[in-house]
Scaffold this active site. Sequence first.
Site, PDB file in Angstrom:
ATOM      1  CG  LEU A 131      46.338  42.215  28.741  1.00  0.00           C
ATOM      2  CD1 LEU A 131      47.182  42.797  29.870  1.00  0.00           C
ATOM      3  CD2 LEU A 131      45.347  43.275  28.243  1.00  0.00           C
ATOM      4  CB  SER A 138      37.031  39.595  31.489  1.00  0.00           C
ATOM      5  OG  SER A 138      36.441  38.994  30.367  1.00  0.00           O
ATOM      6  CD  GLN A 286       7.346  46.326   0.947  1.00  0.00           C
ATOM      7  OE1 GLN A 286       6.417  45.723   1.481  1.00  0.00           O
ATOM      8  NE2 GLN A 286       7.232  47.567   0.548  1.00  0.00           N
ATOM      9  CD  GLU A 371      42.357  44.930  20.244  1.00  0.00           C
ATOM     10  OE1 GLU A 371      42.172  46.074  20.700  1.00  0.00           O
ATOM     11  OE2 GLU A 371      43.153  44.681  19.324  1.00  0.00           O
TER      12      GLU A 371
HETATM   13  C1  LIG Z   1      41.315  34.407  18.383  1.00  0.00           C
HETATM   14  C2  LIG Z   1      41.735  35.190  19.584  1.00  0.00           C
HETATM   15  C3  LIG Z   1      42.794  36.076  19.501  1.00  0.00           C
HETATM   16  C4  LIG Z   1      43.215  36.799  20.623  1.00  0.00           C
HETATM   17  N1  LIG Z   1      44.320  37.601  20.541  1.00  0.00           N
HETATM   18  C5  LIG Z   1      44.842  38.134  21.679  1.00  0.00           C
HETATM   19  C6  LIG Z   1      46.105  38.809  21.650  1.00  0.00           C
HETATM   20  O1  LIG Z   1      46.734  38.957  20.605  1.00  0.00           O
HETATM   21  N2  LIG Z   1      46.612  39.275  22.822  1.00  0.00           N
HETATM   22  C7  LIG Z   1      45.948  39.112  24.011  1.00  0.00           C
HETATM   23  O2  LIG Z   1      46.475  39.571  25.037  1.00  0.00           O
HETATM   24  N3  LIG Z   1      44.748  38.490  24.062  1.00  0.00           N
HETATM   25  C8  LIG Z   1      44.182  37.984  22.929  1.00  0.00           C
HETATM   26  N4  LIG Z   1      42.983  37.309  22.975  1.00  0.00           N
HETATM   27  C9  LIG Z   1      42.315  37.133  24.273  1.00  0.00           C
HETATM   28  C10 LIG Z   1      40.982  37.845  24.390  1.00  0.00           C
HETATM   29  O3  LIG Z   1      41.178  39.230  24.507  1.00  0.00           O
HETATM   30  C11 LIG Z   1      40.213  37.213  25.563  1.00  0.00           C
HETATM   31  O4  LIG Z   1      39.783  35.924  25.133  1.00  0.00           O
HETATM   32  C12 LIG Z   1      39.050  38.050  26.008  1.00  0.00           C
HETATM   33  O5  LIG Z   1      39.471  39.240  26.602  1.00  0.00           O
HETATM   34  C13 LIG Z   1      38.139  37.296  26.992  1.00  0.00           C
HETATM   35  O6  LIG Z   1      38.850  36.665  28.008  1.00  0.00           O
HETATM   36  P1  LIG Z   1      38.533  35.120  28.326  1.00  0.00           P
HETATM   37  O7  LIG Z   1      38.598  34.383  27.059  1.00  0.00           O
HETATM   38  O8  LIG Z   1      39.379  34.672  29.444  1.00  0.00           O
HETATM   39  O9  LIG Z   1      37.003  35.114  28.779  1.00  0.00           O
HETATM   40  P2  LIG Z   1      36.406  35.323  30.301  1.00  0.00           P
HETATM   41  O10 LIG Z   1      37.029  36.517  30.874  1.00  0.00           O
HETATM   42  O11 LIG Z   1      36.613  34.003  30.981  1.00  0.00           O
HETATM   43  O12 LIG Z   1      34.919  35.553  29.967  1.00  0.00           O
HETATM   44  C14 LIG Z   1      33.944  34.500  29.798  1.00  0.00           C
HETATM   45  C15 LIG Z   1      32.556  35.164  29.681  1.00  0.00           C
HETATM   46  O13 LIG Z   1      32.267  35.884  30.908  1.00  0.00           O
HETATM   47  C16 LIG Z   1      31.947  37.237  30.607  1.00  0.00           C
HETATM   48  N5  LIG Z   1      32.422  38.098  31.699  1.00  0.00           N
HETATM   49  C17 LIG Z   1      33.649  38.104  32.309  1.00  0.00           C
HETATM   50  N6  LIG Z   1      33.692  39.049  33.264  1.00  0.00           N
HETATM   51  C18 LIG Z   1      32.476  39.660  33.263  1.00  0.00           C
HETATM   52  C19 LIG Z   1      31.883  40.719  34.007  1.00  0.00           C
HETATM   53  N7  LIG Z   1      32.571  41.372  34.957  1.00  0.00           N
HETATM   54  N8  LIG Z   1      30.603  41.061  33.748  1.00  0.00           N
HETATM   55  C20 LIG Z   1      29.899  40.433  32.777  1.00  0.00           C
HETATM   56  N9  LIG Z   1      30.396  39.425  32.034  1.00  0.00           N
HETATM   57  C21 LIG Z   1      31.669  39.056  32.267  1.00  0.00           C
HETATM   58  C22 LIG Z   1      32.685  37.519  29.296  1.00  0.00           C
HETATM   59  O14 LIG Z   1      32.104  38.617  28.628  1.00  0.00           O
HETATM   60  C23 LIG Z   1      32.491  36.213  28.560  1.00  0.00           C
HETATM   61  O15 LIG Z   1      31.217  36.181  27.971  1.00  0.00           O
HETATM   62  C24 LIG Z   1      42.521  36.639  21.847  1.00  0.00           C
HETATM   63  C25 LIG Z   1      41.436  35.751  21.928  1.00  0.00           C
HETATM   64  C26 LIG Z   1      41.043  35.021  20.827  1.00  0.00           C
HETATM   65  C27 LIG Z   1      39.891  34.041  20.962  1.00  0.00           C
END
Ligand SMILES: Cc1cc2nc3c(=O)[nH]c(=O)nc-3n(C[C@H](O)[C@H](O)[C@H](O)COP(=O)(O)OP(=O)(O)OC[C@H]3O[C@@H](n4cnc5c(N)ncnc54)[C@H](O)[C@@H]3O)c2cc1C
Length: 387
Positions: A131, A138, A286, A371
Amino acid sequence: MSTNADFDLFRTSEDHEALREAVRAVAEDKIAPYAAAVDAEARYPQEAHDALVASDFFAPHVPEEYDGVGADALATCIVIEEVARVDASASLIPAVNKLGSLPVILDGSDEVKARYLPPLAKGETTFSYGLSEREAGSDTASMRCRARQDGDGWVLSGQKSWITNAGVSEYYTVLAVTDPDGPRGGNVTAFVVEKSDEGFTFGEKERKLGIKGSPTRELHFDNVRLPGDRIVGQVGDGLKIALRTLDHTRVTIGAQAVGIAQGALDQALAYVKERKQFGKRIADFQGIQFMLADMAMELEAARQMVYVAAAKSERGDKDLTFFGAAAKCYASDVAMKVTTDAVQLLGGAGYTSDFPLERMMRDAKITQIYEGTNQVQRLVMARQLLK
Ligand SMILES: Cc1cc2nc3c(=O)[nH]c(=O)nc-3n(C[C@H](O)[C@H](O)[C@H](O)COP(=O)(O)OP(=O)(O)OC[C@H]3O[C@@H](n4cnc5c(N)ncnc54)[C@H](O)[C@@H]3O)c2cc1C
């Protein structure tokens, strides 16, 4: 009026507890001994993979009609929890097998189910979920990966990022935009992509803080031709299917977090009973006892929340979206806190890799991120509250 049956609602069944014992035995004997090496060498936990296949804990959620054992949502959580208690990386095998294949189970045609579920159930392959993209984490609806219709089939181009078990899995559920001019969120379709499809390649393995035994790589699609029968569900329904999948599988990440936290608490309890300072066991102070009590209390609250959410997942309750997000968010925050406190309880020893606590603390961190980050879980919960 209350009856015994009412009280049974608040405890796991004998079958579930027998399952826990069986998984714990496999985890202790066949998975735990390799966990430190898997982490140090950042290698796939093949011993765990083989043990999970041999014991039918590899993809326990697959229904019996597709050669699976048909574990319910709570049983699947217990499998993941008990494996995570000794090795979080290994617990991603059953967890991601459910994540990758659930779109097929929820919305696939009979033919798609019959083709892709039995090999998973038999342990012939893992099943991954594509995905996220580099620029669409996000904000999943902003994805760019594109599938263009071509005769009866489709041509897939673009990339996916952070994909668990990429390179290991034969099968991938991949979400792609099929109607670039269509409504945001309503223009995405789900497909099954096979590792052997021409034009499908993988990026380098990510170098990560934790879950080092779980390979995370990009997927690259260079005009990959997919026959028409690779579609999961209806054209344009992809994002809905993907998000509905996450409602269920966030519960399993909650279970993973509970397992990591339980593993850390068990290790810390054993240590504080042995370690002596100021002429006493440190367990007799404690200040230490209060820490242990808080850790166990919060862990138990997280476990109950995950199990309630699992029951809702099994029944398909309407409030699963809230409970799935709440269980994942709460349990992962608890796992981070409990593992950090467990390191503290071991003092300097906790900070070394002679003990598994520092690994558990590093592994716990991912449960707050994938997730959907815990900020995103809070958005999901608030949206449910305010609608
Ligand atoms: C080890 C690992 C395994 C994974 N496995 C899979 C997989 O198998 N399949 C798959 O599809 N994905 C997978 N992922 C992806 C994962 O789901 C995403 O990394 C995650 O959803 C966050 O997206 P991003 O890294 O782009 O962060 P961003 O979306 O760039 O977020 C950066 C920061 O901004 C914050 N943020 C973003 N939008 C908002 C908002 N509207 N309000 C407040 N805060 C916000 C986030 O919480 C975060 O703190 C994996 C990730 C990792 C690291």
